[in-house]
Write a protein that holds these residues in place. Sequence first.
Motif, mmCIF file in Angstrom:
data_model
loop_
_atom_site.group_PDB
_atom_site.id
_atom_site.type_symbol
_atom_site.label_atom_id
_atom_site.label_comp_id
_atom_site.label_asym_id
_atom_site.label_seq_id
_atom_site.Cartn_x
_atom_site.Cartn_y
_atom_site.Cartn_z
ATOM 1 N N LEU A 298 23.797 7.076 -16.337
ATOM 2 C CA LEU A 298 23.874 5.625 -16.459
ATOM 3 C C LEU A 298 24.524 5.008 -15.217
ATOM 4 O O LEU A 298 24.122 3.932 -14.763
ATOM 5 C CB LEU A 298 24.646 5.233 -17.721
ATOM 6 C CG LEU A 298 23.911 5.499 -19.036
ATOM 7 C CD1 LEU A 298 24.845 5.337 -20.226
ATOM 8 C CD2 LEU A 298 22.709 4.561 -19.177
ATOM 9 N N ALA A 299 25.509 5.694 -14.658
ATOM 10 C CA ALA A 299 26.107 5.225 -13.401
ATOM 11 C C ALA A 299 25.094 5.292 -12.264
ATOM 12 O O ALA A 299 25.036 4.400 -11.410
ATOM 13 C CB ALA A 299 27.341 6.057 -13.064
ATOM 14 N N THR A 300 24.284 6.331 -12.253
ATOM 15 C CA THR A 300 23.301 6.530 -11.187
ATOM 16 C C THR A 300 22.201 5.480 -11.233
ATOM 17 O O THR A 300 21.821 4.911 -10.204
ATOM 18 C CB THR A 300 22.705 7.941 -11.282
ATOM 19 O OG1 THR A 300 23.760 8.910 -11.124
ATOM 20 C CG2 THR A 300 21.658 8.171 -10.211
ATOM 21 N N VAL A 301 21.671 5.212 -12.432
ATOM 22 C CA VAL A 301 20.543 4.272 -12.520
ATOM 23 C C VAL A 301 20.980 2.829 -12.296
ATOM 24 O O VAL A 301 20.123 1.973 -12.038
ATOM 25 C CB VAL A 301 19.788 4.401 -13.865
ATOM 26 C CG1 VAL A 301 19.203 5.789 -14.015
ATOM 27 C CG2 VAL A 301 20.671 4.033 -15.049
ATOM 28 N N ARG A 302 22.271 2.562 -12.365
ATOM 29 C CA ARG A 302 22.747 1.230 -11.976
ATOM 30 C C ARG A 302 22.447 0.959 -10.510
ATOM 31 O O ARG A 302 22.246 -0.182 -10.095
ATOM 32 C CB ARG A 302 24.254 1.116 -12.215
ATOM 33 C CG ARG A 302 24.658 1.013 -13.675
ATOM 34 C CD ARG A 302 26.145 1.248 -13.843
ATOM 35 N NE ARG A 302 26.940 0.127 -13.361
ATOM 36 C CZ ARG A 302 27.421 -0.853 -14.133
ATOM 37 N NH1 ARG A 302 27.161 -0.835 -15.439
ATOM 38 N NH2 ARG A 302 28.159 -1.812 -13.643
ATOM 39 N N ASP B 287 17.127 0.121 -18.573
ATOM 40 C CA ASP B 287 16.831 -1.059 -19.387
ATOM 41 C C ASP B 287 17.535 -0.983 -20.743
ATOM 42 O O ASP B 287 17.999 -2.006 -21.275
ATOM 43 C CB ASP B 287 15.327 -1.200 -19.587
ATOM 44 C CG ASP B 287 14.595 -1.519 -18.284
ATOM 45 O OD1 ASP B 287 15.270 -1.849 -17.287
ATOM 46 O OD2 ASP B 287 13.351 -1.407 -18.264
ATOM 47 N N LEU B 288 17.629 0.228 -21.280
ATOM 48 C CA LEU B 288 18.326 0.426 -22.550
ATOM 49 C C LEU B 288 19.787 0.015 -22.433
ATOM 50 O O LEU B 288 20.334 -0.688 -23.302
ATOM 51 C CB LEU B 288 18.210 1.896 -22.964
ATOM 52 C CG LEU B 288 18.712 2.301 -24.348
ATOM 53 C CD1 LEU B 288 17.892 1.624 -25.438
ATOM 54 C CD2 LEU B 288 18.626 3.826 -24.499
ATOM 55 N N ALA B 289 20.438 0.422 -21.337
ATOM 56 C CA ALA B 289 21.838 0.069 -21.131
ATOM 57 C C ALA B 289 22.006 -1.428 -20.919
ATOM 58 O O ALA B 289 22.971 -2.035 -21.406
ATOM 59 C CB ALA B 289 22.397 0.839 -19.939
ATOM 60 N N GLN B 290 21.079 -2.041 -20.200
ATOM 61 C CA GLN B 290 21.173 -3.479 -19.950
ATOM 62 C C GLN B 290 21.006 -4.284 -21.234
ATOM 63 O O GLN B 290 21.663 -5.319 -21.423
ATOM 64 C CB GLN B 290 20.129 -3.898 -18.918
ATOM 65 C CG GLN B 290 20.432 -3.399 -17.510
ATOM 66 C CD GLN B 290 19.318 -3.728 -16.525
ATOM 67 O OE1 GLN B 290 18.193 -4.071 -16.918
ATOM 68 N NE2 GLN B 290 19.611 -3.619 -15.235
ATOM 69 N N ARG B 291 20.155 -3.806 -22.131
ATOM 70 C CA ARG B 291 19.898 -4.540 -23.384
ATOM 71 C C ARG B 291 20.959 -4.287 -24.445
ATOM 72 O O ARG B 291 21.343 -5.203 -25.167
ATOM 73 C CB ARG B 291 18.518 -4.158 -23.944
ATOM 74 C CG ARG B 291 17.340 -4.668 -23.141
ATOM 75 C CD ARG B 291 16.054 -4.584 -23.966
ATOM 76 N NE ARG B 291 15.859 -3.265 -24.554
ATOM 77 C CZ ARG B 291 15.211 -2.269 -23.959
ATOM 78 N NH1 ARG B 291 14.687 -2.443 -22.747
ATOM 79 N NH2 ARG B 291 15.062 -1.103 -24.555
ATOM 80 N N HIS B 292 21.403 -3.026 -24.539
ATOM 81 C CA HIS B 292 22.230 -2.651 -25.693
ATOM 82 C C HIS B 292 23.623 -2.139 -25.330
ATOM 83 O O HIS B 292 24.416 -1.854 -26.229
ATOM 84 C CB HIS B 292 21.506 -1.582 -26.517
ATOM 85 C CG HIS B 292 20.171 -2.021 -27.030
ATOM 86 N ND1 HIS B 292 20.023 -2.964 -28.018
ATOM 87 C CD2 HIS B 292 18.915 -1.651 -26.675
ATOM 88 C CE1 HIS B 292 18.744 -3.153 -28.272
ATOM 89 N NE2 HIS B 292 18.049 -2.373 -27.464
ATOM 90 N N GLY B 293 23.923 -2.009 -24.059
ATOM 91 C CA GLY B 293 25.247 -1.550 -23.671
ATOM 92 C C GLY B 293 25.312 -0.043 -23.476
ATOM 93 O O GLY B 293 24.419 0.705 -23.910
#
Length: 370
Positions: A158-162, A193-199
Amino acid sequence: MTGQAAVRRQAPGKLFVAGEYAVMEPGHPSILVAVDRHVTVTVRGCAGADVVVDSDLSPERARLRRHGGGLVPYGADGGQVDGLGHVVSAIEVVDALLAGRGLPVSPVHVSVTSRLHRDGTKFGLGSSGAVTVATVTAVCAYHGVELSPDERYRLAMLATVRRDTGSSGGDLAASVWGGWIAYQAPDRTAVRDLAQRHGVEEAMRAPWPGLAVRGLPPPRELALEVGWTGQPAVTSALAGRLDARRWRGTTSQRSFVARSDERVRAAIRALEEGDDDELLRQVRGARRVLAALDDEVGLGIFTTRLTALCDAAEAVGGAAKPSGAGGGDCGIALLDATARQDVTRMREKWAAAGVLPMPIRIQPTNGGLE
């Protein structure tokens, strides 16, 4: 957490054995090993800034403040974040995890030391992945959050895909689990996109399409030798050339991925069945698959030194190929572990070609995989 004891965590580097480039596509297999050279991250409390980062991978210390869910330079004297992007992203994603859990976020001083480079020149052993894994692990631990291996991998991804959805994450998986692994990348755009939408918290727990990791037994009687060309390469730049040539989605790309998958799956079976001869055959085949891609698309995977590295290993009965994106960095060779004269002859040929043998061993597995 003022006065809290410092926390130190390490993460090993990696080498690709087979499947680089094809692994960039979600769900396609690769083989990696973790190596016994590490990035070490130490986290302690600090004053005068929300976050201070210093690293032997960057010439300057950075002083940062938390703002708008991210980290920004602390005033005019905040320093430069050049070379520290992976560390900063790792801290930001841990901050998001802590905030989502309602936990306080403390001022931290993060120090990074790496054995994956020499005098600032990277060896191509996955320093970006190792520093990301070590940072998320250490910063979480400093805040009282211990992560399972799966959580370490996912938080590091998740840090990488940011920053970039292009990285396969194979380096992260090798750093987390150690040993020999079979790895298939998730759909990184979907993960972002999952992290952006749902945390972050929900993204860590949701299914990730394409992701698969499992441990592999090492070869029975083969030694893994590593040679460094002395020529640093930038993986993102090489991968970017494929995009520039509008290669993705073409018949040529699908053919390459199919041929790579065939070799990698056969190599995985050879490892699981303890068939060293078959493993050598498949690694030689994987070299040819990469060479054909290089000839067709003109990426520059095979430099003069990498070609000499491979030829020297095959001349004494071994198998060899570039490890990772190529264009410099490292190559690997597999040879009969009992044939020391063959290893010596190969190393002599390497030295004559300007290839430096590296004293690297496999980092033992951390467990947690089938």
